[in-house]
Motif scaffolding. Structure first.
Motif, PDB file in Angstrom:
ATOM      1  N   GLY A  56       0.806  -1.214   0.000  1.00  0.00           N
ATOM      2  CA  GLY A  56       0.000   0.000   0.000  1.00  0.00           C
ATOM      3  C   GLY A  56       0.836   1.258   0.000  1.00  0.00           C
ATOM      4  N   THR A  57       2.056   1.158   0.497  1.00  0.00           N
ATOM      5  CA  THR A  57       3.005   2.278   0.466  1.00  0.00           C
ATOM      6  C   THR A  57       4.049   2.057  -0.616  1.00  0.00           C
ATOM      7  OG1 THR A  57       2.715   2.616   2.834  1.00  0.00           O
ATOM      8  CG2 THR A  57       4.667   3.595   1.837  1.00  0.00           C
ATOM      9  N   SER A  58       4.449   0.814  -0.784  1.00  0.00           N
ATOM     10  CA  SER A  58       5.435   0.467  -1.803  1.00  0.00           C
ATOM     11  C   SER A  58       4.942   0.862  -3.202  1.00  0.00           C
ATOM     12  CB  SER A  58       5.696  -1.039  -1.771  1.00  0.00           C
ATOM     13  OG  SER A  58       6.404  -1.466  -2.910  1.00  0.00           O
ATOM     14  N   TRP A  66       4.865  -7.720  -5.121  1.00  0.00           N
ATOM     15  CA  TRP A  66       5.236  -7.114  -3.834  1.00  0.00           C
ATOM     16  C   TRP A  66       5.716  -8.173  -2.845  1.00  0.00           C
ATOM     17  CZ3 TRP A  66       3.114  -8.052   1.026  1.00  0.00           C
ATOM     18  CH2 TRP A  66       3.671  -7.280   2.058  1.00  0.00           C
ATOM     19  N   ARG A  67       5.023  -9.296  -2.784  1.00  0.00           N
ATOM     20  CA  ARG A  67       5.437 -10.367  -1.876  1.00  0.00           C
ATOM     21  C   ARG A  67       6.860 -10.808  -2.181  1.00  0.00           C
ATOM     22  NH1 ARG A  67       3.222 -15.171  -2.079  1.00  0.00           N
ATOM     23  NH2 ARG A  67       3.504 -15.652   0.124  1.00  0.00           N
ATOM     24  N   ALA A 313       4.614  -9.875   8.550  1.00  0.00           N
ATOM     25  CA  ALA A 313       3.621 -10.943   8.649  1.00  0.00           C
ATOM     26  C   ALA A 313       2.699 -10.957   7.435  1.00  0.00           C
ATOM     27  CB  ALA A 313       2.809 -10.774   9.931  1.00  0.00           C
ATOM     28  N   SER A 314       2.450  -9.791   6.849  1.00  0.00           N
ATOM     29  CA  SER A 314       1.519  -9.688   5.716  1.00  0.00           C
ATOM     30  C   SER A 314       2.054 -10.340   4.456  1.00  0.00           C
ATOM     31  CB  SER A 314       1.207  -8.218   5.442  1.00  0.00           C
ATOM     32  OG  SER A 314       0.494  -7.650   6.529  1.00  0.00           O
ATOM     33  N   ALA A 346      -6.153  -4.626   6.848  1.00  0.00           N
ATOM     34  CA  ALA A 346      -6.172  -3.901   5.575  1.00  0.00           C
ATOM     35  C   ALA A 346      -5.560  -4.733   4.454  1.00  0.00           C
ATOM     36  CB  ALA A 346      -5.431  -2.573   5.721  1.00  0.00           C
ATOM     37  N   VAL A 347      -4.499  -5.470   4.746  1.00  0.00           N
ATOM     38  CA  VAL A 347      -3.860  -6.278   3.704  1.00  0.00           C
ATOM     39  C   VAL A 347      -4.765  -7.425   3.282  1.00  0.00           C
ATOM     40  CG1 VAL A 347      -1.890  -7.737   3.137  1.00  0.00           C
ATOM     41  CG2 VAL A 347      -1.532  -5.652   4.471  1.00  0.00           C
TER      42      VAL A 347
END
Length: 385
Positions: A56-58, A66-67, A313-314, A346-347
């Motif tokens: 969300g920020t990246s 992203w992961r 953790a997300s 949120a994630v």
């Protein structure tokens, strides 16, 4: 580098400096000044933490991409060899029968440096079974590790110590035995410093971490790497359904459970009890983290410049995850838990998978994993595995 160090009980030595510390202050955690010391400019340091790699920020907007990026950053900061391919070479030793399951000791090579002994429980029946990688806590109690969660069957001294620990935190239950009785293969191994791989004393933790840093490694990174390897070993057993492997832990074991889920595709679900918070909210005067010592088992240098604790953790999203917190738990301030739960929610919501995330605070409980909490975790595992 030569063969792995032989397994066995040993006095933990981390150098002359550690010996001097132990001789000078004893092994009690109470010898540490309460709360540690924060510099006067710690608030400015906190403000500098923006967690730019968080989802969300990246600038990376594709979640799978992203992961990969986020996991690669965490992997880089473990400061340990990510290409560990040492054969496990397991050795199994039969133990006594339990109530509907068999007990074994297993010795494996998680890294090329040392053989590690663990407890392996297998339900009666043909299998393959769902499985749980069970991760023990810290507790500043090092004479037992795996025995905190799996009832020892061949050592009366450890059994007495383990019963005392189970009475204190688990309502007298051995969580591993409960899981095996309910149809799960269970693997629980000693972390470095506990049980057969120790015992440490309290003051030696910082010396051990310092020595590993000097050697270009990391205590927390080694722990994470070993948990990754343990997950892969468990998933690869013929008796295990590789699609149904969960990680479960309490306290430091809870930290290890969500961390291994973030770093390993062998983990299908994870349950973390009493270890989740926002970093900024945890780093406040009086918090146990500021004391050093036990914090080094969960400290990856530089990681907070990129990701907050719940951001790491997300990386496991959208797999099923459970986080429980005791409202009377003084180790994790309520603000930290609230912030972390909000980020996690949120994630998973962004993935359309909020129903796979179980977040709960038990207002009446402290830092425990009692029978009521356990039963809810067992039911949740049945539903997701």
């Amino acid at each position: 580098m030569g063969g792995p160090e032989p397994l066995g009980r040993r006095t933990f030595v981390t150098g002359a400096a550690a010996a001097a510390l132990v001789a000078g202050t004893g092994s009690s955690a109470a010898a540490e000044p309460p709360g540690g010391t924060l510099p006067g400019f710690h608030l400015a340091l906190k403000d500098d933490l923006r967690f730019p790699l968080a989802w969300g920020t990246s600038p990376v907007r594709d979640f799978r991409a992203w992961r990969r990026v986020a996991r690669a950053k965490v992997e880089e900061l473990l400061l340990t060899d990510r290409q560990e391919d040492t054969p496990y070479a397991p050795e199994f030793t039969a133990g006594t029968r339990g109530d509907g399951y068999t007990r074994e000791s297993v010795t494996v090579s998680l890294t090329r440096y040392e053989r590690v002994r663990g407890s392996l429980l297998t339900p009666d029946g043909p299998g393959p079974f769902p499985a749980v990688l069970l991760l023990h806590d810290h507790g500043s109690k090092f004479d037992i590790g795996k025995e905190k969660l799996v009832r020892p069957w061949d050592d009366d001294t450890r059994l007495a110590s383990a019963r005392g620990w189970a009475d204190r935190f688990f309502d007298g239950r051995f969580v591993g035995d409960e899981l095996a009785r309910r149809g799960h293969v269970v693997l629980c191994l000693d972390a470095l410093g506990w049980g057969d791989r120790g015992p440490l004393v309290y003051e030696q933790q910082q010396a051990l971490a310092s020595n590993l840093y000097h050697l270009g490694s990391s205590l927390a990174g080694l722990l994470a790497r070993e948990d990754q390897r343990a997950a892969a070993f468990l998933a690869g057993l013929d008796r295990v359904d590789e699609r149904r492997v969960a990680a479960v832990g309490f306290s430091m074991g809870g930290y290890r459970a969500w961390q291994v889920a973030a770093l390993s595709d062998d983990i299908a679900a994870a349950a973390s009890v009493c270890w989740m918070t926002g970093l900024k909210e945890m780093m406040v005067p009086g918090n146990n983290t500021l004391r050093g010592q036990s914090a080094f088992h969960m400290l990856h240098p530089g990681l907070s410049r990129h990701l907050d604790i719940p951001d790491v953790a997300s990386i496991a999203a959208p797999r099923p995850m459970l986080f429980f917190h005791g409202g009377q738990d003084t180790l994790f301030p309520a603000d930290g838990v609230r912030v972390a739960y909000g980020k996690l929610r949120a994630v998973w919501r962004s993935r359309g998978a909020e129903e796979r995330l179980r977040l709960k605070t038990w207002p009446e409980y402290g830092h425990v994993f009692n029978a009521v909490m356990q039963d809810e975790v067992y039911g949740w595992l049945d539903s997701v595995l």
